[in-house]
Design an enzyme around this catalytic site. Structure first.
Site, PDB file in Angstrom:
ATOM      1  CE  LYS A 107      38.235  24.870  63.347  1.00  0.00           C
ATOM      2  NZ  LYS A 107      38.006  25.616  62.160  1.00  0.00           N
TER       3      LYS A 107
ATOM      4  CB  SER B  62      39.243  23.611  59.250  1.00  0.00           C
ATOM      5  OG  SER B  62      38.860  24.675  59.889  1.00  0.00           O
TER       6      SER B  62
ATOM      7  CB  SER C  73      36.695  26.751  58.523  1.00  0.00           C
ATOM      8  OG  SER C  73      37.980  26.506  57.677  1.00  0.00           O
TER       9      SER C  73
END
Lengths: 487, 491
Positions: free
Chosen positions: B77, B152, B176
């Site tokens: 990420k 996310s 997330s």
């Protein structure tokens, strides 16, 4: 202007830079005067993703200082974030301690003249990280130097217990001496190691009623002198302003003034205390700290006899003057060296004289401390013993002391080598006296004649004896022989 | 080769049956082909990836030792700092930010000889549940290009689901990792708070953030966790080995847990879609058939989790994001009149709407006069939720819940309704507040063909057993073997 009776109330907010090896929350070395932004890393720069790691040494130093300030040590303490935006604060929050300071409810004793002390209460003592510095030296922009960012600071807050500029200065000096004794700070005001911000106001009595003037916080004080002068200035200024406006202390009318060192005045910086909301909350990146048990015991073991106590002991135990005791206790190593020399048998006043008149002067020349001169305390005790015994003169002891530092030899060896041993053998000296008296009949006559001439003649005869012994006769012994001969 | 798990691929690479460079080439082929549509990556690192892959291949053929992720293409990420490329957090304010250091997890991946192929998309500063808050890129769900991948960590989840890498790392502050894993039909684990170092993870909610794996299988998840778990002297909140040993998560992975007691919280699950609840019931049946006992429990304080979360997370975020001020790095406004404008304009220009909303919420919650009513109260709720879990785990090995009340929703559906968006984390947030581990595993599809996730929660540092429990389900179902029909997306 009518004469108003008033009392002065001063409290101090003090920041002491701790002399740890590394910064509060990262591995950068502490520095002063290096190239801008040369002592920084991602952590103290507040780069994205970094996390602080607590410096245990800083906590030890802070707790040691808090103990010396007679504070209660919090068993459980934690870190908080204090938020405000300023370019020298890269994270835009400062890691500090809010509701659980590591130390609270302490006090410090300060000298208040003629052997008396006064107790100033300490509200709290806590650890935090320092900010960097904004530089406004270039063009129409400012620059930021973050070398200082993250330096461990001990913040000490006192109650408003000081009632004169002299007391404020005394506290500052005492605190400097104390943290240096403890070895937790270099405490150099010029280098910003210690920063004092006095909060000053007056309680004025007028027509039988008491009025408090608005509190003023003074910043930008870089010396003890500035600190003292600024308080004095504020007393006069606030008194004048009260007489003129009658304004009294209220919520929100505290102001901040800066000290102008050249003009020796305070200048208004912030009219009203802005409603600062620092939005404190517990720092989630650090775990709480427990200050207890074995660890606390070990830190406590680092305490020593504090300077004021030592100074007062030197007066009461050794009969030194307050001035001499103050000189000897200015530095811990000197004071301890003095104590050792006395314990090794040196006469306290004699040791004091040797150290203050010769030792400190020499150390000053060599830009070192007395202990770094390479002389052992036993050697000083021995040297003082020799003077006491009349083996060498007081003036010769200075020469011997210097040579002790130079060569590392013992004082008796040096005194012989330098031919400084005094002749004290009464028999030997009596023969010389007899010879001098025989050769100077006129002078002998003058002594016997009394009056002004007599004193002069006696001095002359003593001088003759000293000359014949090449200055090595013990003048005290010679004097006694002369007295017995001349009646 | 697309369907090899990370663990299988690594074994073939080490055995010399497959070259890492081939696997990496295949991944980049797919990225070129499908990522223009999927949008999983913010940046890719072809040259660096091949360099690492070829080095692994050389060492394998020379008979040298290689790491446990040798030659495996992974994605991270884009909120984990790397010295290569930018670390953007999908924000304009960090669009050109180049980190001078690697996050600890990045160092650990590199030390395990993983091949980092790219940095994946996310909601800006990890704030969001759909990845639509990315200021830099749009990511779609590989199962349906009209739907969100979740968030996310939508980029990593879409990359894993779309076979655009073998495994990935996401971060989970309120769900997330688990929610996008559920939306994309893959496995996502949020470890116990303190299990994985956060050093180098750009902070959102510091007391909640945790990095974890997103993978196609439970054993890949165990493999990845083994690489990244453990104490880090740079992160004081990471737990040391003495307090919580890092076991070999693979060692007993295939051994079913005996006397398994699973807790279900029926009342709390009522708000979930019917199909989601049906999938959960079927999953419980699978466990029953495996000999587990399912007990119904109540957790009275879970209803307050979202409220507490949006106070605590935003409070921390308002402070964590204060540093993006245009002074030291990142976006700076042109021609500010004074330093206050450097702050206000730089931040106004470069933060997205949701980030601003959360900064304002958090600033408000911490303000003097409101602190006790919001932040302090939220901390109390957090403690009550922790106690709820402690009580529950006194009776069971794990608790099951839906991952999310719905399957993947349509792009744009909730972006203008923050409260609806926040509610999609209703089942995941409690684990972050309590600091416990939670995993999301595929457990079915709805009538639109969208994946449904099963969430399993375990006591703190119970990852080894949690993975075993998840593996029991996986070993007896086929959901994880389904791949999204990306080929059709491509046409």
């Amino acid at each position: 202007m009518e004469d108003l009776a008033y009392k002065v109330m001063v409290g101090l907010e003090i920041h002491v830079q701790l002399c740890t090896r590394t910064k509060m929350f990262c591995g950068c070395a502490l520095g002063f005067g290096e190239d801008a932004n040369s002592r920084v890393c991602p952590v103290c720069l507040g780069m994205p993703g970094v996390l602080p790691v607590m410096n245990k040494e800083a906590v030890e130093y802070a707790v040691l200082a808090a103990l010396a300030l007679n504070c209660e040590i919090a068993e459980f303490t934690k870190w908080d974030r204090k938020s405000y935006y300023y370019p020298d604060l890269p994270k835009n929050y400062q890691i500090s301690q809010y509701d659980l300071p590591l130390g609270a409810n302490g006090f410090i004793e300060i000298a208040s003249g003629s052997g008396q002390t006064k107790r100033i209460r300490i509200t709290r003592a806590h650890l935090e990280e320092d900010a960097g510095k904004n530089l406004h030296t270039a063009g129409d922009f400012s620059q930021v130097d973050l070398n200082r960012t993250g330096t461990p600071l001990l913040e000490i807050v006192t109650e408003p217990d000081m009632s004169s500029a002299a007391e404020v200065r005394a506290l500052a000096v005492e605190l400097q001496r104390m943290v240096r004794y403890l070895g937790v700070s270099e405490a150099d005001m010029q280098k910003g190691h210690m920063r004092f911000e006095p909060n000053i106001n007056l309680v004025v009595t007028k027509d039988g009623a008491e009025y408090k003037t608005p509190i003023v916080e003074v910043k930008n004080l870089n010396s003890f002198r500035a600190l003292e002068r600024s308080v004095d200035f504020e007393i006069g200024r606030q008194l004048g302003e009260f007489a003129e406006t009658g304004e009294t202390m209220q919520m929100g009318n505290k102001s901040t003034r800066g000290w102008d060192d050249a003009k020796e005045v305070t200048v208004l910086q912030r009219e009203k205390e802005e409603a600062h909301d620092y939005r404190y909350f517990p720092e989630p990146d650090l775990v709480p700290v427990e200050l207890k048990g074995r660890w606390l015991k070990d830190v406590r073991a680092g305490l020593c006899e504090l300077p004021l106590k030592k100074q007062m002991r030197f007066v009461s135990e050794y009969g030194l003057s307050e001035y001499d005791a103050g000189v000897l206790t200015a530095e811990r190593s000197t004071a301890e060296f003095f104590d050792e020399a006395v314990k090794a048998g040196g006469d306290a006043k004699r040791v004091c004289n040797v150290l203050t008149q010769v030792g400190l002067k020499l150390a000053n020349e060599k830009d070192c401390s007395i202990v770094e001169l390479g002389i052992e305390s036993e050697g000083v005790a021995q040297l003082c013993g020799m003077v006491e015994a009349g083996d060498i003169s007081a003036s010769a002891s200075a020469q011997v002391f210097e040579q002790m530092a130079e060569t590392g030899k013992k004082p008796d060896v040096l005194a012989r080598e330098l031919n400084l041993i005094q002749k004290s053998d009464a028999g030997e000296l009596e023969a010389i006296v007899n010879k001098v008296l025989a050769e100077n009949a006129q002078a002998v006559e003058d002594v016997a004649g009394g009056g002004k001439k007599s004193k002069k003649a006696r001095g002359f005869l003593l001088g003759q004896v000293m000359q014949k012994t090449e200055g090595q006769a013990n003048p005290k012994v010679v004097s006694e022989i002369l007295d017995s001969k001349l009646g | 080769m697309d369907e090899l798990s990370a663990r299988q691929l690594r074994e073939k690479i080490v055995a010399g049956e497959v070259r890492s460079a081939e696997a990496v080439a295949k991944v980049f082929e797919r990225i070129e082909k499908f990522d223009p549509e999927v949008g999983a990556y913010i940046s890719t690192y072809r040259d660096e990836a091949f360099e690492t892959a070829e080095d692994v291949d050389r060492r394998v053929s020379a008979g040298e030792a290689v790491g446990v992720l040798a030659g495996v293409p992974v994605a991270i990420k884009d909120n984990m700092c790397t010295t290569f490329g930018a670390t953007t957090c999908a924000s304009k304010i960090l669009e050109n930010f180049h980190s001078p250091y690697n996050a600890t997890v990045v160092e650990k991946l590199l030390a395990a000889d993983a091949v980092i192929v790219g940095k994946a998309n996310m909601d800006e500063f990890a704030m969001g549940s759909s990845t639509e808050n990315s200021a830099l890129k749009r990511t779609v769900n590989p199962w349906d290009a009209n739907r969100v991948p979740g968030g996310s960590s939508g980029g990593p989840a879409a990359a894993v689901a779309g076979r655009l890498c073998s495994a990935a790392l996401g971060s989970d502050t309120g769900g997330s990792i688990r929610q996008p894993a559920g939306f994309c039909g893959v496995v996502g684990l949020k470890p116990t708070y303190g299990r994985v170092s956060r050093f180098g993870l750009v902070a959102y909610g510091s007391s909640l953030d945790q990095i974890g794996p997103i993978t196609r299988t439970v054993d890949d998840c165990a493999l990845m966790l083994g690489v990244i778990a453990g104490h880090d002297p740079s992160d004081s909140t990471s737990v040391d080995e003495q307090t919580a040993h890092v076991p070999d998560y693979l060692e007993k992975l295939d051994q079913p847990v005996g006397n398994l007691k699973i807790a279900n919280v029926p009342k709390f699950n009522e708000g979930a879609d019917e199909q989601v609840r049906a999938a959960l019931d079927e999953a419980l049946d699978v466990y029953r058939q495996l000999g587990a006992e399912v007990l119904d429990i109540e957790m009275p304080h879970l209803d307050y989790a979202i409220a507490a979360y949006y106070v605590i997370a935003t409070a921390e975020a308002s402070s964590n994001l204060a540093r993006y001020d245009g002074v030291h790095y990142g976006h700076r406004t042109e021609r500010p009149r004074d330093y206050v404008e450097v702050y206000s304009k730089s931040r106004a220009e470069a933060f997205g709407k949701e980030v601003k909303r959360r900064i304002m919420l958090g600033t408000y919650a911490l303000s003097s006069g409101y602190y006790d009513a919001y932040y302090l109260k939220a901390l109390k709720v957090r403690n009550l939720i922790r106690n709820d879990f402690a009580d529950a785990f006194g009776e069971c090995n794990c608790i099951v819940m839906p991952v999310s009340p719905t399957t993947a929703f349509r792009l744009g559906d909730k972006i203008d309704d923050p409260l609806q968006m926040y509610l999609s984390d209703v089942y995941t947030i409690a684990a972050n507040l309590a600091g416990i581990p939670g995993i999301s595993i595929p457990c079915g599809f709805d009538d639109k063909g969208l994946p449904i996730g099963l969430q399993i929660l375990a006591p703190a540092f119970g990852e080894a057993e949690l993975l075993r429990i998840a593996r029991m389900f996986e070993a007896n179902t086929d959901w994880h073997k389904k791949a999204p029909p990306l080929e059709s997306v491509d046409n």
